[in-house]
Design an enzyme around this catalytic site. Structure first.
Site, PDB file in Angstrom:
ATOM      1  N   PHE A 396       0.812  -1.227   0.000  1.00 41.83           N
ATOM      2  CA  PHE A 396       0.000   0.000   0.000  1.00 41.83           C
ATOM      3  C   PHE A 396       0.845   1.277   0.000  1.00 41.83           C
ATOM      4  CE2 PHE A 396      -1.398   0.050   4.837  1.00 41.83           C
ATOM      5  CZ  PHE A 396      -0.115   0.313   5.212  1.00 41.83           C
ATOM      6  N   GLU A 397       0.157   2.389  -0.141  1.00 39.31           N
ATOM      7  CA  GLU A 397       0.800   3.704  -0.330  1.00 39.31           C
ATOM      8  C   GLU A 397       1.799   3.673  -1.494  1.00 39.31           C
ATOM      9  OE1 GLU A 397       1.873   6.155   2.980  1.00 39.31           O
ATOM     10  OE2 GLU A 397       0.378   5.203   4.260  1.00 39.31           O
TER      11      GLU A 397
END
Ligand SMILES: Cc1cc2nc3c(=O)[nH]c(=O)nc-3n(C[C@H](O)[C@H](O)[C@H](O)COP(=O)(O)OP(=O)(O)OC[C@H]3O[C@@H](n4cnc5c(N)ncnc54)[C@H](O)[C@@H]3O)c2cc1C
Length: 583
Positions: A396-397
């Site tokens: 993620f990110e």
């Protein structure tokens, strides 16, 4: 856990003149020493503020019950309230809005404490602050800040960053959630988001498309047409509320628009660039814990009539972890220091830090796991929980491979714009091939590659600085050759991109280590490496050697590789839908 010796100058003294990007410079064959030397070591007033925040976090976290949080599926409203009372829910928010007003380095330093204690609490804090509150902090008007920041800083309300959709993950540009501008300036929002941390909480920055481009809208809990749930059950981060969020004709007032219509994508990307740095330091904290747990276990557990730590192969794992922590810590705080010093373009550095942190953190966890044997496989072991919690970080990110491509293509774009003969050819322009210019370029590459050496390094690093200059030359030559050879098709050549990104990242982390150790030696004197195996010089040198080898491997891989076979095997695997061979 040791206190990192880092922070940044107080914001008021920052020189805000626009500064170039260090990482882009590397692709151009430049070593922009002024951006990375001297290392942003802690100083004066800011150091005292950061130390106080770290002490406050440690004090509170010593009472935090990770297993209770996991069992109840939420870190706890009481925990948020208590952290809020300590202003740890508003660390970078200006004091006028009730926050601590910490610099990026200061904020990230405290996030290291959260990462040390619990990956889940670190993520909940990161969602609320690094990506939830950040859009308002970076792009809000004074009125918007005055309206929302005080509650967010105090933890009375929690923030969410609402980007991902069922059909939109890494390709965040192509959102399907739609915002229709109304005659009175308000927006009518429709769509569905998924996997949103704090999605059922209070202040949501929602990204959507509209006739005028992307928009970022503040949506508040309780608005008509907003609904959430059901909650996602996840492998790890079980005390983080991960939600579906639905918008059905949600009317969002005009004053809830962040920035201008059309700014939404930029706001999302800038927020993520900013947020990735705290992931770097939270993982640094986690790695320090993995190392401590490993040392403790290996020092007490006996097999073959010896403590595990007395076996060389166990000791090697511990040393590897220590060196990687040193490298990551140096890189993370160099990046945050650049931000505090007013470098506007730090997206490549923050992406490299994120990739480095999430990959190295995972490998460190694997080693810690191995040292613990079967014990870590028991569900209630902290490493078993960390294994579940930390696996998401490379995803993620900004998924790590997407980040690698981002780093390489940004560097290549900067280089293409710097080449006078191909200046007019933009990477995204169709139809023109760089390859046509190859003969001219070969000569040019040989003529131009004499990069300046990193200035200001401690004499102990003279050898590394020299070799680093060679690596920078080589990166520039390799990047230019790749542009010339593949032309516009470089955008499809991900294996080349990956290697270039790894090289840039390896160079950047070596620079960070040299910068950090040089600053520490200047402050404390050079340690006698013969006196202590753990001396800073030893670990710095060891990190530099290891990374130099990795960079060399990637550079060689650009010329000698098995990419053709990879493509062929990939094709037959794809055709067969799995393993294509029969015994
Ligand atoms: C626990 C958790 C918390 C989250 N919190 C939030 C949140 O608070 N807010 C929010 O908006 N989102 C959140 N997300 C969503 C998260 O940001 C996405 O999962 C992430 O952006 C990746 O998207 P995806 O999972 O759809 O993977 P995809 O985009 O489908 O990609 C899958 C894989 O394909 C590969 N890939 C994709 N594109 C490329 C490419 N161009 N080149 C090479 N390889 C590629 C990569 O290996 C990637 O990992 C969360 C997700 C999880 C699991």
């Amino acid at each position: 856990m040791s206190t990192a010796q880092v922070t940044s100058p107080a914001t008021s003294t920052v020189d805000r003149t626009p500064k170039p990007s260090f990482a882009k410079g590397l692709f151009l064959g430049q070593t922009l020493s002024d951006l990375v030397m001297p290392y942003p070591l802690v100083a004066g007033e800011e150091r005292a503020r950061v130390d106080a925040a770290v002490a406050s976090a440690r004090d509170y976290l010593s009472t935090f019950d990770v297993w209770k949080a996991e069992e109840q599926g939420w870190v706890g409203d009481d925990v948020i309230r208590d952290l809020g009372e300590r202003k740890l829910t508003g660390m970078f928010v200006d004091e006028q809005y009730g926050g601590l007003g910490l610099s990026q380095s200061g904020y990230c330093r405290v996030m290291e404490e959260f990462g040390y204690v619990d990956g889940t609490l670190a993520v909940v804090m990161g969602v609320h602050q690094s990506i939830g509150t950040k859009p308002l902090y970076l792009f809000g008007t004074d009125d918007q800040k005055a309206r929302w920041l005080p509650d967010l800083a105090a933890g009375r309300k929690l923030a969410a960053f609402v980007l991902t959709e069922p059909n939109v993950g890494s390709d965040a540009y192509n959102l399907e959630t739609w915002a229709e501008r109304q005659a009175d300036g308000s927006w009518l929002l429709n769509g569905e988001k998924r996997w949103i941390g704090n999605g059922d909480k209070d202040v949501l920055t929602v990204f959507a498309r509209s006739d005028v481009g992307h928009v970022a809208l503040i949506v508040e809990k309780g608005m008509d047409g907003l609904s959430t749930g059901p909650r996602f059950e996840t492998l790890g981060l079980r005390a983080n509320h991960l939600q579906r969020v639905h918008f059905k004709n949600v009317r969002v007032p005009a004053e809830n628009l962040l920035g201008e219509p059309g700014d939404g994508f930029r706001i999302a990307m800038n927020t993520l660039n900013n947020g990735r740095m705290s992931m770097g330091t939270a993982i640094t904290g986690g790695m320090k814990r993995f190392l401590e747990l490993s040392v403790e276990h290996a020092s007490t557990r006996k097999q073959f009539d010896r403590h595990l730590i007395d076996f060389e192969m166990v000791e090697e794992k511990l040393a590897w972890m220590a060196a990687q922590i040193y490298g990551l810590e140096s890189t993370s705080y160099l990046t945050t220091g650049m931000v505090d010093a007013g470098v506007a373009d730090f997206s490549m550095e923050s992406a490299m830090t994120k990739v480095e942190a999430s990959d190295r953190g995972w490998f460190a966890l694997n080693r810690a796991f191995q040292i613990h044997g079967g014990e870590a496989y028991m569900n209630r072991h902290p490493l078993a929980k960390a294994l579940r919690d930390f696996r998401i970080f490379p995803i993620f990110e900004g998924s790590n491979d997407v980040m690698r491509a981002y780093v390489a293509l940004n560097g290549l774009k900067a280089l293409s714009e710097d080449l006078p003969d191909v200046k007019s050819i933009k990477l995204s322009d169709p139809g023109r091939a760089f390859g046509e210019l190859a003969p001219y370029v070969q000569g040019r590459i040989n003529r131009t590659l004499r990069p300046e050496r990193l200035r200001g390094a401690h004499p102990a690093f003279a050898g590394s600085v020299g070799r680093l200059a060679g690596q920078v030359s080589h990166l520039r030559a390799a990047a230019e050759s790749a542009l010339r050879q593949h032309g516009k098709k470089i955008q499809e050549k991900q294996l080349v991109q990956k290697r270039l990104a790894e090289v840039a990242s390896g160079i950047y982390s070596q620079v960070a280590v040299i910068s950090r150790a040089s600053a520490v030696f200047a402050r404390d004197g050079e340690p006698n490496s013969a006196a202590s195996a753990a001396a800073e010089k030893t670990v710095a040198m060891n990190y530099l050697k290891k990374t130099e080898r990795e960079v060399g491997r990637e550079l060689r891989g650009l010329e000698v590789n098995d990419d053709k076979y990879v493509a062929l095997i990939g094709r037959s695997v794809r055709d067969k839908g799995g393993y294509p061979f029969q015994l």
